[in-house]
Motif scaffolding. Structure first.
Motif, PDB file in Angstrom:
ATOM      1  N   GLN A 107       0.888  -1.611   0.015  1.00 15.70           N
ATOM      2  CA  GLN A 107       0.131   0.026   0.118  1.00 15.70           C
ATOM      3  C   GLN A 107       0.963   1.302  -0.630  1.00 15.70           C
ATOM      4  O   GLN A 107       2.268   1.262   0.132  1.00 15.70           O
ATOM      5  CB  GLN A 107      -0.946  -0.294   0.716  1.00 15.70           C
ATOM      6  N   GLU A 108       0.608   2.199   0.013  1.00 22.44           N
ATOM      7  CA  GLU A 108       1.030   2.974  -0.057  1.00 22.44           C
ATOM      8  C   GLU A 108       1.634   4.071   0.854  1.00 22.44           C
ATOM      9  O   GLU A 108       0.769   4.216   2.000  1.00 22.44           O
ATOM     10  CB  GLU A 108      -0.330   4.983  -0.954  1.00 22.44           C
ATOM     11  N   GLY A 109       2.444   3.940   1.216  1.00 20.49           N
ATOM     12  CA  GLY A 109       3.446   4.522   2.330  1.00 20.49           C
ATOM     13  C   GLY A 109       4.276   3.191   2.714  1.00 20.49           C
ATOM     14  O   GLY A 109       4.469   3.798   4.163  1.00 20.49           O
ATOM     15  N   GLU A 110       3.797   2.159   2.335  1.00 23.91           N
ATOM     16  CA  GLU A 110       4.662   1.418   3.228  1.00 23.91           C
ATOM     17  C   GLU A 110       5.202   0.089   2.347  1.00 23.91           C
ATOM     18  O   GLU A 110       5.429   0.492   1.136  1.00 23.91           O
ATOM     19  CB  GLU A 110       3.013  -0.350   3.277  1.00 23.91           C
ATOM     20  N   ASP A 111       6.533  -0.284   3.259  1.00 21.90           N
ATOM     21  CA  ASP A 111       7.141  -0.865   2.615  1.00 21.90           C
ATOM     22  C   ASP A 111       7.179  -2.623   2.039  1.00 21.90           C
ATOM     23  O   ASP A 111       7.302  -3.471   1.102  1.00 21.90           O
ATOM     24  CB  ASP A 111       8.570  -0.737   3.371  1.00 21.90           C
ATOM     25  N   LYS A 118      -1.765  -1.451  -4.810  1.00 24.18           N
ATOM     26  CA  LYS A 118      -1.365  -1.410  -5.424  1.00 24.18           C
ATOM     27  C   LYS A 118      -0.803  -2.706  -6.497  1.00 24.18           C
ATOM     28  O   LYS A 118      -0.648  -3.474  -6.181  1.00 24.18           O
ATOM     29  CB  LYS A 118       0.545  -0.296  -5.388  1.00 24.18           C
TER      30      LYS A 118
END
Length: 386
Positions: free
Chosen positions: A63-67, A232
């Motif tokens: 997800q956006e902002g996650e590694d 994503k």
């Protein structure tokens, strides 16, 4: 038998030389078309086999902002329920430095679950040495590409030292070597998911999912559905547009070639029928005097065009099929197109039927002009021209 058909056959038999030339021209054009279509279908299929079938149809990232993807097992269960999804494989990938003796190379190290990953891209089919499944049974093992093995000068059973900044150095035993004929042979290695997680010092997480579809043309549709979950996702046609461009170029060139060949063959029929009209002016006048209608005369020459087109199409496709099979059995002196030793030629029944029908119909249409010219002849002038 209607008299128009009887006269058409008689005219074709009477002008044997012209008939042979017309049928030969059409057959030659159709033969070239059949062979070219077989080669294009063969190479397109090979292109899919070496590209689309060797990459995930859909790739999922955090997800956006996650590694990382943390609750990946729950996500896999949700994706498995999407219509058209045939396999899902989690992975953890990153860059690593591989060293054997004095040789060192950087490559991608991809931690996987072997069975699931094999369902995505059939890695086992590319294994030339060793056993891919051993990743599942043996700890601290790795499968590498043939080019990377050559550059490191490692053999099956050797152990390579793997390191990278902020990673836990490991010694991995080479249990398999694969060959795909692509850049992956030098840039990609496989290890177990747990080994990769240990090397990169991360908990039970992943940084991506690979998905295989029953119909790879639905990649964007499935990717959009996955994105609704907040992760994503991208389909292969979005991440590898060059594959679509290559196929589009091949398809366009095939259509242009198809059109040119058909036009050439149709002009041959038109020329032959025009000569036939000129040579049969007096006979046309006699037929009109005997009561033949304008539509009857027109039908005679249109039938001639259709018969010539059908004969040429049948002979041409038969010859093309034989030549395509012979080409397909020819072994090339050196591997081509990613390791091929034979030229791929695929004859599809629908292509053969389509070519025959289209050539027949176009030649039938091409015969309308000379048929119309014959029908316009004045019977009195036609008879007096003898």
């Amino acid at each position: 038998m209607r008299y128009e058909l009887f006269i058409s056959f008689r005219q074709i038999r009477a002008r044997k030389f012209q008939t042979i030339l017309s049928v030969g021209a059409i057959a030659l054009a159709v033969m070239v078309l059949t062979v070219s279509q077989a080669l294009i279908v063969g190479f397109t299929g090979e292109l899919y086999d070496t590209t689309v079938n060797k990459i995930p149809h859909v790739s999922v990232s955090p997800q956006e902002g996650e590694d990382y993807i943390y609750l990946y097992r729950t996500l896999i269960d949700r994706i498995d329920k999407i219509e058209g999804v045939s396999a899902v494989s989690p992975f953890f990938t990153g860059t690593a430095s591989f060293r054997f003796k004095t040789n060192s190379r950087n490559a991608e190290m991809k931690g996987i679950l072997p069975l699931q990953e094999n369902n995505i891209i059939d890695i086992e089919d590319d294994i030339v040495e060793g056993d891919f499944r051993e990743l599942e049974y043996s700890k601290n093992t790795v499968v590498i590409g043939s080019k990377l093995a050559d550059k490191l000068e490692v053999n099956l059973g050797d152990s390579v030292e793997v390191s990278f900044p902020n990673a836990n150095p490991l010694s991995l035993k080479v249990v398999g070597i694969f060959y795909t004929g692509s850049p992956m042979d030098e840039s990609l290695t496989y290890t177990s998911l747990s080994t990769a997680q240990e090397f990169y010092d991360v908990p039970d997480v992943i940084n991506g999912l690979s998905i295989r579809l029953e119909n790879f043309y639905r990649d964007r549709e499935v990717a959009a559905e996955i994105e609704n979950t907040g992760y994503k996702a991208k389909g292969w046609s979005e991440t590898n547009p060059e594959i679509l461009r290559t196929i589009a170029i091949e398809s366009t060139s095939n259509k242009v070639l198809f059109g040119l060949i058909i036009v050439i063959a149709s002009f041959g029929v038109v020329s032959t029928l025009n000569l036939s009209v000129i040579g049969a002016i007096s006979q046309i006048g006699m037929l009109r005097a005997m009561g033949a209608t304008i539509s009857g005369i027109r039908t005679i020459f249109i039938l001639q065009s259709g018969i010539l087109g059908l004969l040429g199409a049948l002979i041409g496709t038969f010859s093309g099929i034989v030549i395509a099979f012979l080409i397909g059995e020819y072994e090339t002196p050196a591997p081509i197109h990613g390791g091929l030793t034979t030229i791929p030629a695929v004859i599809r029944p629908q292509d053969v039927i389509f070519i025959i029908v289209v050539v027949f119909l176009l030649n039938l249409i091409a015969g309308i002009y000379p048929a119309q010219q014959a029908a316009k002849l004045d019977p009195v002038k036609a008879i007096s021209s003898r």
